[in-house]
Design a protein around this motif. Structure first.
Motif, PDB file in Angstrom:
ATOM      1  N   HIS A 160       0.862  -1.181   0.000  1.00 31.78           N
ATOM      2  CA  HIS A 160       0.000   0.000   0.000  1.00 31.78           C
ATOM      3  C   HIS A 160       0.895   1.227   0.000  1.00 31.78           C
ATOM      4  O   HIS A 160       1.683   1.434   0.927  1.00 31.78           O
ATOM      5  N   ILE A 161       0.766   2.066  -1.018  1.00 31.01           N
ATOM      6  CA  ILE A 161       1.691   3.191  -1.144  1.00 31.01           C
ATOM      7  C   ILE A 161       1.043   4.532  -0.805  1.00 31.01           C
ATOM      8  O   ILE A 161       1.685   5.572  -0.887  1.00 31.01           O
ATOM      9  N   GLY A 162      -0.228   4.509  -0.417  1.00 32.16           N
ATOM     10  CA  GLY A 162      -0.898   5.744  -0.045  1.00 32.16           C
ATOM     11  C   GLY A 162      -2.225   5.886  -0.760  1.00 32.16           C
ATOM     12  O   GLY A 162      -2.696   4.958  -1.424  1.00 32.16           O
ATOM     13  N   ASP A 163      -2.833   7.046  -0.619  1.00 33.43           N
ATOM     14  CA  ASP A 163      -4.136   7.308  -1.210  1.00 33.43           C
ATOM     15  C   ASP A 163      -4.032   8.405  -2.265  1.00 33.43           C
ATOM     16  O   ASP A 163      -3.494   9.488  -1.988  1.00 33.43           O
ATOM     17  N   VAL A 164      -4.543   8.121  -3.457  1.00 33.78           N
ATOM     18  CA  VAL A 164      -4.650   9.135  -4.499  1.00 33.78           C
ATOM     19  C   VAL A 164      -5.854  10.009  -4.173  1.00 33.78           C
ATOM     20  O   VAL A 164      -6.974   9.509  -4.010  1.00 33.78           O
ATOM     21  N   MET A 165      -5.634  11.305  -4.074  1.00 36.00           N
ATOM     22  CA  MET A 165      -6.699  12.231  -3.708  1.00 36.00           C
ATOM     23  C   MET A 165      -7.402  12.769  -4.953  1.00 36.00           C
ATOM     24  O   MET A 165      -6.763  13.130  -5.944  1.00 36.00           O
ATOM     25  N   LEU A 166      -8.728  12.818  -4.886  1.00 38.30           N
ATOM     26  CA  LEU A 166      -9.555  13.302  -5.981  1.00 38.30           C
ATOM     27  C   LEU A 166     -10.348  14.527  -5.541  1.00 38.30           C
ATOM     28  O   LEU A 166     -10.722  14.650  -4.367  1.00 38.30           O
ATOM     29  N   GLY A 167     -10.606  15.418  -6.473  1.00 39.39           N
ATOM     30  CA  GLY A 167     -11.407  16.594  -6.175  1.00 39.39           C
ATOM     31  C   GLY A 167     -12.156  17.081  -7.391  1.00 39.39           C
ATOM     32  O   GLY A 167     -11.897  16.648  -8.523  1.00 39.39           O
ATOM     33  N   LEU A 168     -13.099  17.975  -7.171  1.00 46.11           N
ATOM     34  CA  LEU A 168     -13.828  18.605  -8.266  1.00 46.11           C
ATOM     35  C   LEU A 168     -12.942  19.674  -8.908  1.00 46.11           C
ATOM     36  O   LEU A 168     -12.342  20.489  -8.198  1.00 46.11           O
ATOM     37  N   ALA A 204     -20.053   3.462  -4.190  1.00 41.79           N
ATOM     38  CA  ALA A 204     -19.348   3.637  -2.929  1.00 41.79           C
ATOM     39  C   ALA A 204     -19.185   5.109  -2.580  1.00 41.79           C
ATOM     40  O   ALA A 204     -19.381   5.522  -1.434  1.00 41.79           O
ATOM     41  N   ALA A 205     -18.849   5.920  -3.592  1.00 39.64           N
ATOM     42  CA  ALA A 205     -18.644   7.343  -3.348  1.00 39.64           C
ATOM     43  C   ALA A 205     -19.949   8.035  -2.969  1.00 39.64           C
ATOM     44  O   ALA A 205     -19.955   8.974  -2.164  1.00 39.64           O
ATOM     45  N   ALA A 206     -21.053   7.582  -3.531  1.00 41.24           N
ATOM     46  CA  ALA A 206     -22.343   8.212  -3.264  1.00 41.24           C
ATOM     47  C   ALA A 206     -22.778   8.049  -1.809  1.00 41.24           C
ATOM     48  O   ALA A 206     -23.635   8.793  -1.325  1.00 41.24           O
ATOM     49  N   LYS A 207     -22.183   7.085  -1.103  1.00 35.15           N
ATOM     50  CA  LYS A 207     -22.523   6.904   0.304  1.00 35.15           C
ATOM     51  C   LYS A 207     -21.974   8.039   1.165  1.00 35.15           C
ATOM     52  O   LYS A 207     -22.485   8.321   2.244  1.00 35.15           O
ATOM     53  N   ALA A 208     -20.893   8.677   0.669  1.00 33.03           N
ATOM     54  CA  ALA A 208     -20.259   9.738   1.451  1.00 33.03           C
ATOM     55  C   ALA A 208     -20.511  11.123   0.885  1.00 33.03           C
ATOM     56  O   ALA A 208     -20.473  12.118   1.617  1.00 33.03           O
ATOM     57  N   LEU A 209     -20.789  11.209  -0.420  1.00 32.32           N
ATOM     58  CA  LEU A 209     -20.934  12.518  -1.066  1.00 32.32           C
ATOM     59  C   LEU A 209     -22.147  12.504  -1.992  1.00 32.32           C
ATOM     60  O   LEU A 209     -22.532  11.449  -2.511  1.00 32.32           O
ATOM     61  N   CYS A 235     -14.951  22.091 -20.795  1.00 35.06           N
ATOM     62  CA  CYS A 235     -16.315  21.675 -21.122  1.00 35.06           C
ATOM     63  C   CYS A 235     -17.246  21.713 -19.911  1.00 35.06           C
ATOM     64  O   CYS A 235     -18.460  21.821 -20.066  1.00 35.06           O
ATOM     65  N   GLY A 236     -16.687  21.563 -18.709  1.00 36.39           N
ATOM     66  CA  GLY A 236     -17.531  21.522 -17.529  1.00 36.39           C
ATOM     67  C   GLY A 236     -16.735  21.183 -16.292  1.00 36.39           C
ATOM     68  O   GLY A 236     -15.501  21.291 -16.264  1.00 36.39           O
ATOM     69  N   ILE A 237     -17.453  20.750 -15.264  1.00 38.77           N
ATOM     70  CA  ILE A 237     -16.868  20.416 -13.963  1.00 38.77           C
ATOM     71  C   ILE A 237     -16.818  18.899 -13.818  1.00 38.77           C
ATOM     72  O   ILE A 237     -17.803  18.204 -14.090  1.00 38.77           O
ATOM     73  N   GLY A 238     -15.684  18.382 -13.394  1.00 44.71           N
ATOM     74  CA  GLY A 238     -15.551  16.947 -13.217  1.00 44.71           C
ATOM     75  C   GLY A 238     -14.578  16.604 -12.110  1.00 44.71           C
ATOM     76  O   GLY A 238     -13.936  17.485 -11.519  1.00 44.71           O
ATOM     77  N   VAL A 239     -14.470  15.322 -11.833  1.00 41.74           N
ATOM     78  CA  VAL A 239     -13.580  14.822 -10.789  1.00 41.74           C
ATOM     79  C   VAL A 239     -12.283  14.356 -11.430  1.00 41.74           C
ATOM     80  O   VAL A 239     -12.300  13.605 -12.418  1.00 41.74           O
ATOM     81  N   LEU A 255     -14.720  23.681  -4.270  1.00 45.17           N
ATOM     82  CA  LEU A 255     -15.350  23.167  -3.054  1.00 45.17           C
ATOM     83  C   LEU A 255     -14.488  22.135  -2.331  1.00 45.17           C
ATOM     84  O   LEU A 255     -14.949  21.040  -2.008  1.00 45.17           O
ATOM     85  N   PRO A 256     -13.234  22.444  -2.062  1.00 46.48           N
ATOM     86  CA  PRO A 256     -12.344  21.451  -1.457  1.00 46.48           C
ATOM     87  C   PRO A 256     -12.788  20.991  -0.070  1.00 46.48           C
ATOM     88  O   PRO A 256     -12.516  19.837   0.320  1.00 46.48           O
ATOM     89  N   GLN A 257     -13.463  21.869   0.677  1.00 47.26           N
ATOM     90  CA  GLN A 257     -13.908  21.485   2.008  1.00 47.26           C
ATOM     91  C   GLN A 257     -15.144  20.596   1.970  1.00 47.26           C
ATOM     92  O   GLN A 257     -15.433  19.884   2.935  1.00 47.26           O
ATOM     93  N   GLN A 258     -15.863  20.644   0.871  1.00 51.24           N
ATOM     94  CA  GLN A 258     -17.128  19.904   0.786  1.00 51.24           C
ATOM     95  C   GLN A 258     -17.035  18.642  -0.058  1.00 51.24           C
ATOM     96  O   GLN A 258     -17.877  17.751   0.063  1.00 51.24           O
ATOM     97  N   PHE A 259     -16.035  18.590  -0.943  1.00 53.62           N
ATOM     98  CA  PHE A 259     -15.936  17.440  -1.847  1.00 53.62           C
ATOM     99  C   PHE A 259     -14.493  16.969  -1.911  1.00 53.62           C
ATOM    100  O   PHE A 259     -13.615  17.666  -2.424  1.00 53.62           O
ATOM    101  N   ALA A 260     -14.242  15.774  -1.390  1.00 52.46           N
ATOM    102  CA  ALA A 260     -12.913  15.155  -1.462  1.00 52.46           C
ATOM    103  C   ALA A 260     -13.086  13.645  -1.419  1.00 52.46           C
ATOM    104  O   ALA A 260     -13.861  13.120  -0.609  1.00 52.46           O
ATOM    105  N   LEU A 261     -12.404  12.962  -2.294  1.00 48.13           N
ATOM    106  CA  LEU A 261     -12.420  11.505  -2.345  1.00 48.13           C
ATOM    107  C   LEU A 261     -10.984  10.999  -2.343  1.00 48.13           C
ATOM    108  O   LEU A 261     -10.059  11.720  -2.716  1.00 48.13           O
TER     109      LEU A 261
END
Length: 305
Positions: A160-168, A204-209, A235-239, A255-261
């Protein structure tokens, strides 16, 4: 049934399944079309049943052929793994290593890691398989895999090398045209980039966000590279991965405080390969390179985003 069926017959069978015709299979294998035809006829005779029916569009596999396909694919993977192992024998690091990774990791992250690896080991060859499907290392579909899920098989070495962080994210040109959402609720008035089909990740993501269902996305594609390209094209907003977005000053995180995966990231290899020089140096290079990539997506020291 003939128990001594040669591998070349199964190889031609698998190629016809993949190419849809004898001529296509012959081109793929570097043999003549009559030879491919003789292989199929010989295999059908040995097995005692038909594998294909002819149509104007090509050869249509029978139900029996479709049932045999996974076994032929396993044989093909084993034969390829045997060849890679044979090529690696000798002094130093040499031979071929087959790496499986997701589309985004394979296109955006691994190339410079592989370039440094080959500079250090010029005799090393790399096969890079881009797929979001978890390839079976036990069946030797790949030697090493970059996975976003924890492997369950005991015969695998996993780091396990860590977590890849995702955002809008959105391009600044899009935000200048359409405005910047201040809350998650305001996203409903924007062009959202997302998936065409519901995936385990989405569920899975929809359970938290509050992630939309596929129908809530204005631009839909199941290809992660295409989603990233759409974000970059304003073109728009995406993850997308925060580390990738930070390479482009025009991409703005929203929205970094409201959306993070986060996606837990693992480097995985069959334990039988741990002492193989070609796999060991590749395993270590992937760990070092991906850890550096993950670090680029972490919040700056002393900040929360």
């Amino acid at each position: 049934m003939d128990n001594a069926i040669g591998w070349e017959l199964y190889r031609s069978f698998l190629s016809v399944l993949q190419e849809g015709s004898l001529s296509g299979a012959a081109r793929a294998l570097g043999i003549t079309q009559p030879t491919a035809g003789r292989h199929i006829a010989a295999l059908e005779k040995a097995l005692g049943f038909a594998l294909f029916t002819r149509s104007q569009s090509g050869l249509i596999p029978t139900a029996a052929a479709l049932e045999l396909r996974s076994h032929a694919e396993s044989m093909h993977s084993a034969a390829a793994a045997l060849q890679r192992a044979a090529e690696s024998h000798g002094s130093g690091v040499q031979g071929t290593v087959r790496i499986s990774a997701s589309e985004v990791i394979g296109v955006e992250v691994l190339p410079p890691i592989i370039a440094r690896l080959q500079q250090q080991h010029p005799q090393l060859k790399v096969e890079l398989v881009l797929t979001n499907r978890v390839q079976d290392l036990l069946q030797r579909e790949a030697d090493i895999a970059v996975r976003m899920t924890k492997p369950q098989q005991d015969a695998l070495i996993a780091r396990h090398i860590g977590d890849v962080m995702l955002g809008l994210h959105a391009h600044q040109d899009y935000l200048e045209r359409c405005g910047t959402p201040a809350t998650l609720d305001e996203l409903a008035t924007h062009t959202l980039i997302g998936f065409d089909k519901e995936t385990p990740f989405l569920r899975a993501a929809a359970k938290a966000l509050p992630i939309p269902t596929p129908g809530g996305f204005s631009l839909r594609t199941d290809n992660d590279i295409a989603q990233l390209a759409l974000i970059r094209a304003a073109c728009g907003i995406g993850v997308c991965q925060i580390a990738l977005a930070r390479r482009d000053a025009a991409l703005v995180r929203l929205l970094p405080q409201q959306f993070a995966l986060s996606l837990a990231t693992w480097i995985v290899m069959h334990e039988d390969l741990r002492s193989t020089p070609r796999c060991k140096v590749t395993f270590d290079a992937l760990i070092n390179g991906l850890q550096a990539h993950i670090q680029q997506g972490q919040p700056p020291h002393g900040t929360s985003q």
